[in-house]
Design an enzyme around this catalytic site. Structure first.
Site, PDB file in Angstrom:
ATOM      1  N   CYS A   5       0.930  -1.100  -0.011  1.00 52.46           N
ATOM      2  CA  CYS A   5      -0.029   0.092  -0.043  1.00 52.46           C
ATOM      3  C   CYS A   5       0.843   1.321   0.078  1.00 52.46           C
ATOM      4  O   CYS A   5       1.487   1.560  -1.033  1.00 52.46           O
ATOM      5  CB  CYS A   5      -0.990  -0.177   1.096  1.00 52.46           C
ATOM      6  N   HIS A  28      -3.475  -5.168  -0.023  1.00 48.61           N
ATOM      7  CA  HIS A  28      -3.029  -5.886   1.164  1.00 48.61           C
ATOM      8  C   HIS A  28      -2.998  -7.357   1.229  1.00 48.61           C
ATOM      9  O   HIS A  28      -4.093  -7.778   1.806  1.00 48.61           O
ATOM     10  CB  HIS A  28      -3.801  -5.324   2.438  1.00 48.61           C
ATOM     11  N   GLU A  35      -1.799  -9.373   3.216  1.00 52.11           N
ATOM     12  CA  GLU A  35      -1.818 -10.007   4.316  1.00 52.11           C
ATOM     13  C   GLU A  35      -3.325 -10.463   4.696  1.00 52.11           C
ATOM     14  O   GLU A  35      -3.322 -11.419   5.566  1.00 52.11           O
ATOM     15  CB  GLU A  35      -1.296  -9.236   5.538  1.00 52.11           C
TER      16      GLU A  35
END
Length: 547
Positions: free
Chosen positions: A385, A519, A521
Protein backbone atom coordinates in the site's frame (compact mmCIF):
# COMPACT_ATOMS: atom_id res chain seq x y z
CA UNK A 1 -31.28 -25.43 12.37
CA UNK A 2 -28.57 -23.03 13.51
CA UNK A 3 -27.28 -23.12 17.09
CA UNK A 4 -25.84 -19.95 18.64
CA UNK A 5 -22.75 -19.87 20.85
CA UNK A 6 -22.13 -16.58 22.65
CA UNK A 7 -18.62 -15.87 23.93
CA UNK A 8 -18.17 -13.25 26.64
CA UNK A 9 -15.12 -12.18 28.62
CA UNK A 10 -14.48 -11.29 32.22
CA UNK A 11 -11.88 -10.13 34.75
CA UNK A 12 -9.62 -8.33 32.24
CA UNK A 13 -9.60 -7.48 28.55
CA UNK A 14 -7.37 -9.07 25.90
CA UNK A 15 -7.92 -12.61 27.17
CA UNK A 16 -8.18 -13.97 23.65
CA UNK A 17 -11.93 -14.40 23.17
CA UNK A 18 -11.37 -14.13 19.44
CA UNK A 19 -8.77 -16.90 19.44
CA UNK A 20 -10.98 -19.01 21.71
CA UNK A 21 -13.98 -18.64 19.41
CA UNK A 22 -11.89 -19.14 16.28
CA UNK A 23 -10.36 -22.30 17.72
CA UNK A 24 -13.79 -23.68 18.60
CA UNK A 25 -14.97 -22.90 15.07
CA UNK A 26 -11.94 -24.72 13.63
CA UNK A 27 -12.61 -27.74 15.83
CA UNK A 28 -16.26 -27.91 14.81
CA UNK A 29 -15.18 -27.62 11.18
CA UNK A 30 -12.74 -30.47 11.80
CA UNK A 31 -15.82 -32.56 12.66
CA UNK A 32 -17.43 -31.72 9.33
CA UNK A 33 -19.81 -29.09 10.71
CA UNK A 34 -20.58 -25.69 9.17
CA UNK A 35 -19.80 -22.60 11.23
CA UNK A 36 -20.10 -18.84 11.01
CA UNK A 37 -18.51 -16.19 13.22
CA UNK A 38 -19.46 -12.65 14.24
CA UNK A 39 -18.05 -9.89 16.45
CA UNK A 40 -20.10 -7.28 18.36
CA UNK A 41 -18.09 -4.36 19.73
CA UNK A 42 -19.38 -1.91 22.35
CA UNK A 43 -17.60 1.24 21.13
CA UNK A 44 -19.72 4.02 19.64
CA UNK A 45 -17.63 4.45 16.49
CA UNK A 46 -19.49 3.18 13.45
CA UNK A 47 -16.40 1.14 12.52
CA UNK A 48 -12.66 1.26 13.30
CA UNK A 49 -11.84 2.86 9.94
CA UNK A 50 -11.30 6.34 11.38
CA UNK A 51 -9.86 5.23 14.72
CA UNK A 52 -6.21 5.77 15.60
CA UNK A 53 -4.14 2.61 15.04
CA UNK A 54 -2.84 3.06 18.60
CA UNK A 55 -6.44 3.00 19.86
CA UNK A 56 -7.65 -0.02 17.97
CA UNK A 57 -4.80 -1.87 16.28
CA UNK A 58 -5.23 -3.27 12.80
CA UNK A 59 -8.27 -2.49 10.68
CA UNK A 60 -9.13 -5.75 8.95
CA UNK A 61 -10.82 -5.31 5.57
CA UNK A 62 -13.33 -7.89 4.38
CA UNK A 63 -13.77 -9.05 0.79
CA UNK A 64 -16.92 -6.92 0.45
CA UNK A 65 -15.17 -3.78 1.65
CA UNK A 66 -15.98 -3.41 5.34
CA UNK A 67 -13.44 -1.96 7.79
CA UNK A 68 -13.66 -4.25 10.78
CA UNK A 69 -12.13 -5.41 14.04
CA UNK A 70 -8.85 -7.35 13.86
CA UNK A 71 -10.56 -10.41 15.37
CA UNK A 72 -12.21 -11.00 12.00
CA UNK A 73 -8.72 -11.70 10.71
CA UNK A 74 -8.44 -14.51 13.24
CA UNK A 75 -11.86 -15.78 12.20
CA UNK A 76 -10.83 -15.95 8.55
CA UNK A 77 -7.42 -17.47 9.22
CA UNK A 78 -8.74 -20.21 11.53
CA UNK A 79 -11.81 -21.12 9.46
CA UNK A 80 -10.63 -20.23 5.94
CA UNK A 81 -14.01 -18.56 5.36
CA UNK A 82 -14.62 -15.03 4.14
CA UNK A 83 -16.29 -12.70 6.61
CA UNK A 84 -18.74 -10.04 5.48
CA UNK A 85 -19.73 -6.52 6.56
CA UNK A 86 -22.50 -8.09 8.65
CA UNK A 87 -19.96 -9.94 10.79
CA UNK A 88 -18.51 -6.88 12.54
CA UNK A 89 -21.09 -4.77 14.37
CA UNK A 90 -20.50 -1.84 16.72
CA UNK A 91 -22.74 0.09 19.10
CA UNK A 92 -22.38 2.99 16.70
CA UNK A 93 -23.94 0.96 13.88
CA UNK A 94 -26.75 -0.23 16.12
CA UNK A 95 -27.64 3.21 17.46
CA UNK A 96 -27.41 4.73 13.98
CA UNK A 97 -29.84 2.10 12.67
CA UNK A 98 -32.26 2.76 15.54
CA UNK A 99 -32.16 6.52 15.00
CA UNK A 100 -32.62 6.16 11.23
CA UNK A 101 -35.62 3.90 11.85
CA UNK A 102 -37.07 6.44 14.28
CA UNK A 103 -36.63 9.26 11.76
CA UNK A 104 -38.44 7.21 9.11
CA UNK A 105 -41.34 6.72 11.51
CA UNK A 106 -40.86 2.96 11.76
CA UNK A 107 -41.62 3.03 15.49
CA UNK A 108 -44.95 4.83 14.98
CA UNK A 109 -44.29 7.51 17.54
CA UNK A 110 -43.13 5.21 20.33
CA UNK A 111 -40.64 6.40 22.95
CA UNK A 112 -37.32 4.86 21.84
CA UNK A 113 -35.55 2.95 24.60
CA UNK A 114 -32.60 0.60 25.01
CA UNK A 115 -35.12 -2.14 25.79
CA UNK A 116 -36.77 -3.15 23.54
CA UNK A 117 -35.64 -1.05 20.55
CA UNK A 118 -31.85 -1.21 20.82
CA UNK A 119 -31.75 -4.81 22.00
CA UNK A 120 -34.14 -5.86 19.23
CA UNK A 121 -31.85 -4.21 16.64
CA UNK A 122 -28.90 -6.11 18.14
CA UNK A 123 -30.75 -9.43 17.95
CA UNK A 124 -31.67 -8.78 14.35
CA UNK A 125 -28.03 -8.03 13.54
CA UNK A 126 -26.93 -11.25 15.26
CA UNK A 127 -29.25 -13.39 13.16
CA UNK A 128 -29.06 -11.45 9.90
CA UNK A 129 -28.26 -13.45 6.77
CA UNK A 130 -27.35 -16.64 8.63
CA UNK A 131 -27.79 -19.45 6.14
CA UNK A 132 -30.10 -22.26 7.20
CA UNK A 133 -27.29 -24.70 6.51
CA UNK A 134 -25.05 -23.19 9.21
CA UNK A 135 -24.78 -25.59 12.15
CA UNK A 136 -23.20 -23.16 14.61
CA UNK A 137 -22.99 -19.38 14.68
CA UNK A 138 -20.33 -18.23 17.13
CA UNK A 139 -20.83 -14.66 18.34
CA UNK A 140 -18.13 -12.85 20.29
CA UNK A 141 -19.20 -9.98 22.55
CA UNK A 142 -16.37 -7.45 22.80
CA UNK A 143 -15.27 -5.80 26.00
CA UNK A 144 -15.38 -7.13 29.53
CA UNK A 145 -18.38 -8.01 31.67
CA UNK A 146 -18.98 -5.05 33.97
CA UNK A 147 -18.36 -2.43 31.28
CA UNK A 148 -21.39 -0.18 30.92
CA UNK A 149 -20.98 -0.14 27.14
CA UNK A 150 -21.53 -3.91 26.88
CA UNK A 151 -24.83 -4.01 28.77
CA UNK A 152 -27.18 -3.77 25.74
CA UNK A 153 -25.36 -6.67 24.04
CA UNK A 154 -25.49 -8.84 27.13
CA UNK A 155 -29.18 -8.07 27.54
CA UNK A 156 -29.72 -8.98 23.88
CA UNK A 157 -28.14 -12.41 24.24
CA UNK A 158 -30.12 -12.98 27.44
CA UNK A 159 -33.26 -12.30 25.44
CA UNK A 160 -32.11 -14.61 22.63
CA UNK A 161 -31.81 -17.42 25.16
CA UNK A 162 -35.48 -16.85 26.00
CA UNK A 163 -36.42 -16.52 22.31
CA UNK A 164 -34.58 -19.58 21.00
CA UNK A 165 -34.43 -21.77 24.09
CA UNK A 166 -31.54 -23.52 25.81
CA UNK A 167 -31.51 -26.18 23.10
CA UNK A 168 -30.24 -23.63 20.55
CA UNK A 169 -28.08 -21.29 22.67
CA UNK A 170 -24.91 -21.70 24.71
CA UNK A 171 -23.03 -19.16 26.84
CA UNK A 172 -19.25 -19.59 27.03
CA UNK A 173 -17.46 -17.21 29.41
CA UNK A 174 -13.70 -16.61 29.10
CA UNK A 175 -12.04 -15.55 32.35
CA UNK A 176 -8.61 -15.22 33.93
CA UNK A 177 -7.30 -17.48 36.69
CA UNK A 178 -4.18 -15.59 37.77
CA UNK A 179 -1.13 -17.27 39.28
CA UNK A 180 0.35 -15.40 42.26
CA UNK A 181 4.08 -16.29 42.42
CA UNK A 182 4.54 -15.00 45.99
CA UNK A 183 1.76 -17.27 47.21
CA UNK A 184 2.62 -20.06 44.82
CA UNK A 185 -1.01 -20.66 43.90
CA UNK A 186 -3.77 -19.92 41.43
CA UNK A 187 -6.65 -17.67 42.45
CA UNK A 188 -10.20 -18.50 41.35
CA UNK A 189 -11.90 -15.56 43.05
CA UNK A 190 -11.72 -13.17 40.04
CA UNK A 191 -13.52 -15.73 37.87
CA UNK A 192 -16.13 -16.28 40.57
CA UNK A 193 -16.82 -12.56 40.72
CA UNK A 194 -17.02 -12.34 36.93
CA UNK A 195 -19.61 -15.11 36.79
CA UNK A 196 -21.52 -13.43 39.63
CA UNK A 197 -21.60 -10.26 37.53
CA UNK A 198 -23.09 -12.21 34.64
CA UNK A 199 -25.64 -13.87 36.91
CA UNK A 200 -26.75 -10.43 38.03
CA UNK A 201 -27.54 -9.70 34.36
CA UNK A 202 -29.57 -12.87 34.02
CA UNK A 203 -26.93 -14.96 32.25
CA UNK A 204 -25.70 -18.28 33.63
CA UNK A 205 -22.58 -19.44 31.76
CA UNK A 206 -22.80 -22.98 30.47
CA UNK A 207 -19.06 -23.36 29.86
CA UNK A 208 -16.19 -21.57 31.58
CA UNK A 209 -12.93 -21.18 29.63
CA UNK A 210 -10.18 -20.32 32.11
CA UNK A 211 -7.07 -18.56 30.85
CA UNK A 212 -3.94 -19.07 32.94
CA UNK A 213 -0.18 -18.80 32.61
CA UNK A 214 0.16 -22.26 34.17
CA UNK A 215 -1.83 -25.47 34.15
CA UNK A 216 -4.96 -25.43 36.31
CA UNK A 217 -5.17 -28.39 38.73
CA UNK A 218 -8.32 -30.45 39.20
CA UNK A 219 -8.91 -28.94 42.64
CA UNK A 220 -9.15 -25.43 41.20
CA UNK A 221 -11.52 -26.58 38.48
CA UNK A 222 -13.77 -28.28 40.98
CA UNK A 223 -13.85 -25.11 43.07
CA UNK A 224 -14.78 -23.03 40.03
CA UNK A 225 -17.49 -25.50 39.07
CA UNK A 226 -18.96 -25.44 42.58
CA UNK A 227 -19.06 -21.67 43.01
CA UNK A 228 -20.05 -20.87 39.41
CA UNK A 229 -22.89 -23.40 39.07
CA UNK A 230 -21.14 -25.21 36.22
CA UNK A 231 -20.53 -28.91 35.70
CA UNK A 232 -16.87 -29.77 36.40
CA UNK A 233 -16.32 -31.12 32.88
CA UNK A 234 -17.48 -27.75 31.50
CA UNK A 235 -14.64 -25.89 33.19
CA UNK A 236 -12.11 -25.76 30.36
CA UNK A 237 -8.49 -24.87 31.12
CA UNK A 238 -6.71 -22.72 28.56
CA UNK A 239 -3.15 -22.18 29.70
CA UNK A 240 -0.58 -20.32 27.63
CA UNK A 241 0.88 -22.06 24.58
CA UNK A 242 3.82 -21.21 22.31
CA UNK A 243 1.69 -20.08 19.35
CA UNK A 244 -1.97 -19.22 18.84
CA UNK A 245 -2.12 -22.02 16.26
CA UNK A 246 -1.61 -24.53 19.06
CA UNK A 247 -4.82 -23.38 20.77
CA UNK A 248 -7.21 -25.62 18.75
CA UNK A 249 -5.28 -28.73 19.75
CA UNK A 250 -5.01 -27.59 23.38
CA UNK A 251 -8.74 -26.86 23.66
CA UNK A 252 -9.58 -30.12 21.89
CA UNK A 253 -7.51 -32.05 24.43
CA UNK A 254 -9.40 -30.20 27.16
CA UNK A 255 -12.67 -31.34 25.60
CA UNK A 256 -14.06 -27.93 24.64
CA UNK A 257 -15.63 -29.01 21.35
CA UNK A 258 -16.80 -32.29 22.89
CA UNK A 259 -18.61 -30.49 25.71
CA UNK A 260 -20.23 -28.06 23.26
CA UNK A 261 -21.65 -30.91 21.19
CA UNK A 262 -22.84 -32.79 24.27
CA UNK A 263 -24.54 -29.65 25.56
CA UNK A 264 -26.57 -29.48 22.35
CA UNK A 265 -27.43 -33.17 22.62
CA UNK A 266 -25.10 -34.56 19.97
CA UNK A 267 -22.77 -37.52 20.35
CA UNK A 268 -19.22 -36.29 19.62
CA UNK A 269 -18.23 -39.80 18.58
CA UNK A 270 -20.42 -39.57 15.48
CA UNK A 271 -18.23 -36.77 14.09
CA UNK A 272 -14.63 -37.32 15.26
CA UNK A 273 -12.38 -34.30 14.85
CA UNK A 274 -9.49 -34.44 12.40
CA UNK A 275 -6.98 -31.98 13.86
CA UNK A 276 -3.93 -33.44 12.11
CA UNK A 277 -3.59 -30.38 9.84
CA UNK A 278 -3.28 -28.15 12.93
CA UNK A 279 -0.79 -30.49 14.59
CA UNK A 280 1.34 -30.63 11.43
CA UNK A 281 1.25 -26.86 10.99
CA UNK A 282 2.36 -26.23 14.58
CA UNK A 283 5.17 -28.77 14.24
CA UNK A 284 6.51 -26.87 11.22
CA UNK A 285 6.41 -23.62 13.19
CA UNK A 286 8.28 -25.17 16.11
CA UNK A 287 11.00 -27.00 14.15
CA UNK A 288 12.39 -24.65 11.46
CA UNK A 289 15.47 -25.56 9.45
CA UNK A 290 16.78 -21.99 9.31
CA UNK A 291 16.22 -18.51 10.71
CA UNK A 292 16.03 -15.13 9.00
CA UNK A 293 15.53 -11.58 10.22
CA UNK A 294 13.06 -9.23 8.57
CA UNK A 295 12.98 -5.51 9.23
CA UNK A 296 9.49 -3.97 9.25
CA UNK A 297 9.80 -0.24 8.58
CA UNK A 298 6.61 1.02 10.19
CA UNK A 299 4.93 4.18 11.43
CA UNK A 300 3.08 2.49 14.30
CA UNK A 301 5.72 0.20 15.76
CA UNK A 302 4.68 1.19 19.29
CA UNK A 303 1.73 -1.21 18.95
CA UNK A 304 2.50 -4.28 16.88
CA UNK A 305 -1.20 -5.26 16.75
CA UNK A 306 -1.44 -2.62 14.01
CA UNK A 307 0.43 -5.13 11.83
CA UNK A 308 -1.31 -8.28 13.15
CA UNK A 309 -2.17 -9.82 9.76
CA UNK A 310 1.33 -9.11 8.43
CA UNK A 311 2.88 -10.90 11.40
CA UNK A 312 0.57 -13.88 10.95
CA UNK A 313 1.28 -14.01 7.21
CA UNK A 314 4.99 -14.24 7.96
CA UNK A 315 4.32 -17.16 10.29
CA UNK A 316 2.36 -18.92 7.54
CA UNK A 317 5.09 -18.35 4.95
CA UNK A 318 7.79 -19.28 7.44
CA UNK A 319 6.13 -22.61 8.18
CA UNK A 320 5.75 -23.28 4.46
CA UNK A 321 9.50 -22.74 4.01
CA UNK A 322 10.60 -24.35 7.29
CA UNK A 323 11.94 -20.96 8.32
CA UNK A 324 11.70 -18.97 11.51
CA UNK A 325 11.14 -15.30 10.67
CA UNK A 326 12.42 -12.96 13.36
CA UNK A 327 11.01 -9.44 13.14
CA UNK A 328 13.06 -6.34 13.86
CA UNK A 329 10.76 -3.37 14.30
CA UNK A 330 12.18 -0.15 12.86
CA UNK A 331 10.39 3.16 13.43
CA UNK A 332 10.48 4.81 10.00
CA UNK A 333 10.88 8.25 11.58
CA UNK A 334 14.11 7.13 13.22
CA UNK A 335 15.71 6.67 9.78
CA UNK A 336 15.06 10.19 8.55
CA UNK A 337 17.92 12.07 10.30
CA UNK A 338 20.54 9.36 9.65
CA UNK A 339 23.34 9.62 7.12
CA UNK A 340 24.13 6.73 4.76
CA UNK A 341 26.40 5.10 7.33
CA UNK A 342 23.68 5.33 9.93
CA UNK A 343 21.14 3.76 7.58
CA UNK A 344 23.57 0.95 6.86
CA UNK A 345 24.19 0.40 10.55
CA UNK A 346 20.46 0.30 11.34
CA UNK A 347 19.41 -1.90 8.44
CA UNK A 348 22.59 -3.91 8.07
CA UNK A 349 22.30 -7.60 8.85
CA UNK A 350 18.66 -7.78 7.76
CA UNK A 351 17.77 -10.62 5.42
CA UNK A 352 14.76 -8.72 4.12
CA UNK A 353 12.72 -5.55 4.51
CA UNK A 354 8.95 -5.02 4.56
CA UNK A 355 7.45 -1.54 4.18
CA UNK A 356 3.80 -1.65 5.32
CA UNK A 357 0.92 0.75 4.78
CA UNK A 358 -0.20 3.76 6.75
CA UNK A 359 -1.76 7.20 6.46
CA UNK A 360 -0.27 10.66 6.75
CA UNK A 361 3.11 12.28 6.18
CA UNK A 362 4.87 11.18 9.36
CA UNK A 363 7.73 8.77 8.72
CA UNK A 364 7.33 8.48 4.96
CA UNK A 365 10.83 9.77 4.16
CA UNK A 366 12.21 7.05 6.40
CA UNK A 367 10.32 4.50 4.33
CA UNK A 368 11.82 5.95 1.16
CA UNK A 369 15.33 5.70 2.59
CA UNK A 370 14.81 2.08 3.58
CA UNK A 371 13.60 1.29 0.05
CA UNK A 372 16.67 2.96 -1.44
CA UNK A 373 18.88 0.85 0.79
CA UNK A 374 17.06 -2.36 -0.21
CA UNK A 375 17.24 -1.51 -3.92
CA UNK A 376 20.93 -0.63 -3.95
CA UNK A 377 22.08 -3.47 -1.69
CA UNK A 378 19.86 -6.16 -3.30
CA UNK A 379 18.00 -6.84 -0.05
CA UNK A 380 14.63 -8.60 -0.63
CA UNK A 381 11.87 -6.06 -0.03
CA UNK A 382 8.08 -6.06 -0.13
CA UNK A 383 6.12 -2.80 -0.11
CA UNK A 384 2.44 -2.83 0.84
CA UNK A 385 0.00 0.00 0.00
CA UNK A 386 1.82 3.15 1.17
CA UNK A 387 4.99 1.06 0.98
CA UNK A 388 4.41 0.49 -2.74
CA UNK A 389 3.65 4.17 -3.25
CA UNK A 390 6.94 5.11 -1.61
CA UNK A 391 8.70 2.63 -3.92
CA UNK A 392 7.36 4.61 -6.86
CA UNK A 393 8.39 7.90 -5.26
CA UNK A 394 11.88 6.53 -4.64
CA UNK A 395 12.17 5.32 -8.22
CA UNK A 396 10.94 8.63 -9.63
CA UNK A 397 13.53 10.51 -7.59
CA UNK A 398 16.52 8.24 -8.08
CA UNK A 399 15.87 6.54 -11.43
CA UNK A 400 14.12 9.36 -13.32
CA UNK A 401 15.97 12.18 -11.60
CA UNK A 402 12.78 13.89 -10.37
CA UNK A 403 14.24 14.85 -7.00
CA UNK A 404 11.07 16.60 -5.86
CA UNK A 405 8.69 13.78 -6.80
CA UNK A 406 6.22 12.88 -4.09
CA UNK A 407 2.61 12.22 -3.17
CA UNK A 408 -0.09 14.88 -3.15
CA UNK A 409 -1.23 13.32 0.13
CA UNK A 410 1.69 15.10 1.76
CA UNK A 411 1.38 18.50 0.08
CA UNK A 412 1.97 20.16 -3.25
CA UNK A 413 4.67 18.72 -5.52
CA UNK A 414 5.56 19.43 -9.17
CA UNK A 415 5.72 15.67 -9.78
CA UNK A 416 2.78 13.97 -8.00
CA UNK A 417 3.63 10.39 -8.91
CA UNK A 418 1.06 9.43 -6.25
CA UNK A 419 -2.24 11.24 -5.82
CA UNK A 420 -6.01 11.03 -5.77
CA UNK A 421 -7.30 9.35 -8.89
CA UNK A 422 -9.49 12.43 -9.45
CA UNK A 423 -6.27 14.32 -10.21
CA UNK A 424 -5.81 12.51 -13.53
CA UNK A 425 -9.09 10.63 -14.05
CA UNK A 426 -11.88 13.10 -14.76
CA UNK A 427 -14.63 10.65 -15.67
CA UNK A 428 -17.02 10.28 -12.71
CA UNK A 429 -18.30 6.92 -13.94
CA UNK A 430 -14.76 5.52 -13.99
CA UNK A 431 -14.04 6.82 -10.48
CA UNK A 432 -17.26 5.33 -9.14
CA UNK A 433 -16.40 1.99 -10.74
CA UNK A 434 -13.06 1.93 -8.94
CA UNK A 435 -14.45 3.10 -5.59
CA UNK A 436 -17.95 1.55 -5.58
CA UNK A 437 -19.36 5.02 -5.27
CA UNK A 438 -20.33 5.54 -1.63
CA UNK A 439 -17.85 3.24 0.11
CA UNK A 440 -15.46 5.57 1.90
CA UNK A 441 -15.96 8.35 -0.65
CA UNK A 442 -13.00 8.10 -3.05
CA UNK A 443 -11.48 5.28 -1.03
CA UNK A 444 -10.97 1.85 -2.53
CA UNK A 445 -12.15 -0.72 -0.01
CA UNK A 446 -12.42 -4.48 -0.44
CA UNK A 447 -11.69 -6.81 -3.31
CA UNK A 448 -10.71 -5.56 -6.78
CA UNK A 449 -9.31 -7.48 -9.76
CA UNK A 450 -5.78 -7.15 -11.11
CA UNK A 451 -4.26 -8.37 -14.38
CA UNK A 452 -0.69 -9.69 -14.21
CA UNK A 453 1.83 -9.13 -16.98
CA UNK A 454 3.13 -12.42 -18.46
CA UNK A 455 6.61 -13.52 -17.48
CA UNK A 456 6.95 -11.10 -14.57
CA UNK A 457 8.02 -12.08 -11.09
CA UNK A 458 4.52 -11.36 -9.79
CA UNK A 459 2.89 -13.57 -12.42
CA UNK A 460 5.26 -16.42 -11.64
CA UNK A 461 4.59 -16.12 -7.89
CA UNK A 462 0.82 -16.24 -8.34
CA UNK A 463 0.94 -18.82 -11.11
CA UNK A 464 -1.98 -17.20 -12.94
CA UNK A 465 -2.81 -14.18 -15.09
CA UNK A 466 -5.58 -12.54 -13.03
CA UNK A 467 -6.02 -12.11 -9.29
CA UNK A 468 -8.42 -10.47 -6.83
CA UNK A 469 -7.00 -8.71 -3.76
CA UNK A 470 -8.31 -6.50 -0.96
CA UNK A 471 -7.62 -2.77 -0.88
CA UNK A 472 -7.80 0.01 1.70
CA UNK A 473 -6.47 3.31 0.38
CA UNK A 474 -7.46 6.61 -1.17
CA UNK A 475 -4.29 7.60 -3.05
CA UNK A 476 -3.08 5.88 -6.22
CA UNK A 477 0.08 5.69 -8.30
CA UNK A 478 -0.38 8.02 -11.27
CA UNK A 479 -0.36 5.96 -14.47
CA UNK A 480 1.13 8.93 -16.36
CA UNK A 481 4.59 8.05 -15.07
CA UNK A 482 4.38 4.34 -15.95
CA UNK A 483 6.11 4.46 -19.38
CA UNK A 484 9.13 6.46 -18.20
CA UNK A 485 9.65 4.31 -15.11
CA UNK A 486 9.29 1.12 -17.16
CA UNK A 487 12.17 2.27 -19.39
CA UNK A 488 14.36 2.30 -16.26
CA UNK A 489 13.55 -1.32 -15.43
CA UNK A 490 10.87 -0.37 -12.92
CA UNK A 491 8.16 -2.73 -14.18
CA UNK A 492 4.42 -2.33 -13.55
CA UNK A 493 3.59 -6.02 -13.46
CA UNK A 494 0.00 -5.69 -12.24
CA UNK A 495 -2.67 -3.27 -13.46
CA UNK A 496 -6.41 -2.83 -13.03
CA UNK A 497 -8.38 -4.55 -15.85
CA UNK A 498 -8.83 -1.20 -17.61
CA UNK A 499 -5.10 -0.50 -17.36
CA UNK A 500 -5.55 2.84 -15.62
CA UNK A 501 -4.53 2.00 -12.04
CA UNK A 502 -1.14 0.43 -11.19
CA UNK A 503 -1.44 -2.45 -8.72
CA UNK A 504 2.00 -4.13 -8.62
CA UNK A 505 5.51 -2.85 -9.29
CA UNK A 506 8.76 -4.79 -9.41
CA UNK A 507 12.38 -4.66 -10.44
CA UNK A 508 12.86 -7.95 -12.25
CA UNK A 509 16.66 -7.87 -12.01
CA UNK A 510 16.48 -7.53 -8.21
CA UNK A 511 16.39 -10.70 -6.02
CA UNK A 512 12.99 -9.63 -4.69
CA UNK A 513 11.73 -6.09 -5.15
CA UNK A 514 7.92 -6.03 -5.24
CA UNK A 515 5.39 -3.42 -4.22
CA UNK A 516 1.62 -3.89 -4.18
CA UNK A 517 -1.17 -1.35 -3.82
CA UNK A 518 -3.40 -3.87 -2.04
CA UNK A 519 -3.10 -5.74 1.28
CA UNK A 520 -2.06 -9.35 0.64
CA UNK A 521 -1.85 -10.06 4.38
CA UNK A 522 -5.65 -10.21 4.63
CA UNK A 523 -5.79 -13.32 2.44
CA UNK A 524 -2.97 -15.43 3.88
CA UNK A 525 -3.96 -18.69 5.59
CA UNK A 526 -2.01 -21.16 7.76
CA UNK A 527 -2.03 -23.92 5.16
CA UNK A 528 -2.07 -21.52 2.18
CA UNK A 529 0.44 -18.73 2.74
CA UNK A 530 0.03 -15.78 0.42
CA UNK A 531 2.32 -16.05 -2.63
CA UNK A 532 3.93 -12.65 -1.99
CA UNK A 533 4.89 -13.52 1.61
CA UNK A 534 5.94 -17.00 0.55
CA UNK A 535 8.17 -15.48 -2.12
CA UNK A 536 9.62 -12.94 0.31
CA UNK A 537 10.55 -15.56 2.90
CA UNK A 538 11.97 -17.83 0.21
CA UNK A 539 14.09 -14.97 -1.16
CA UNK A 540 15.37 -14.13 2.34
CA UNK A 541 16.29 -17.77 2.87
CA UNK A 542 18.18 -17.90 -0.42
CA UNK A 543 20.13 -14.81 0.55
CA UNK A 544 20.89 -16.38 3.91
CA UNK A 545 22.19 -19.55 2.28
CA UNK A 546 24.25 -17.51 -0.17
CA UNK A 547 25.85 -15.48 2.62
Amino acid sequence: MTHYIFITGGVVSSLGKGICGSSLAALLQARGLRVHMRKFDPYLNVDPGTMSPYQHGEVFVTHDGAETDLDLGHYERFTDQQSTRYDSVSSGQIYRSVIEAERRGDYLGATIQVIPHVTTMIKQAMMRDIDDGIDYCIIEIGGTVGDIESLPFLEAIRQLRADLGRERTLFAHVTLVPYIPAAGELKTKPSQHSVKELLGLGIQPDILVCRSSVEIPASAREKLALFCNIRPENVIAAHDVSTIYAVPQALHEEGFDRQVLQYFGYDPATNPANIEPWINFVSRIQAPNREVTLGIIGKYTGLVDVYKSICESLIHAGAQNNTKVHIRWVDSESLEPLDEAGIGHTLGGLDGILVPGGFGHRGVEGKVRAITYARIHAVPVLGICLGMQMMVVEAARNLLGLSDAGSSEFGETPHPVVGLMTEWIKDTETINRHTRGDLGGTMRLGAYPCILAPGTHAQKLYGCSAIVERHRHRYEVCATYVPDLAKKGFVFSGMSPEGDLPEIVEITSHPYFIGVQFHPEFCSRPTRPHPLFDGLVRAMGMGKNHS
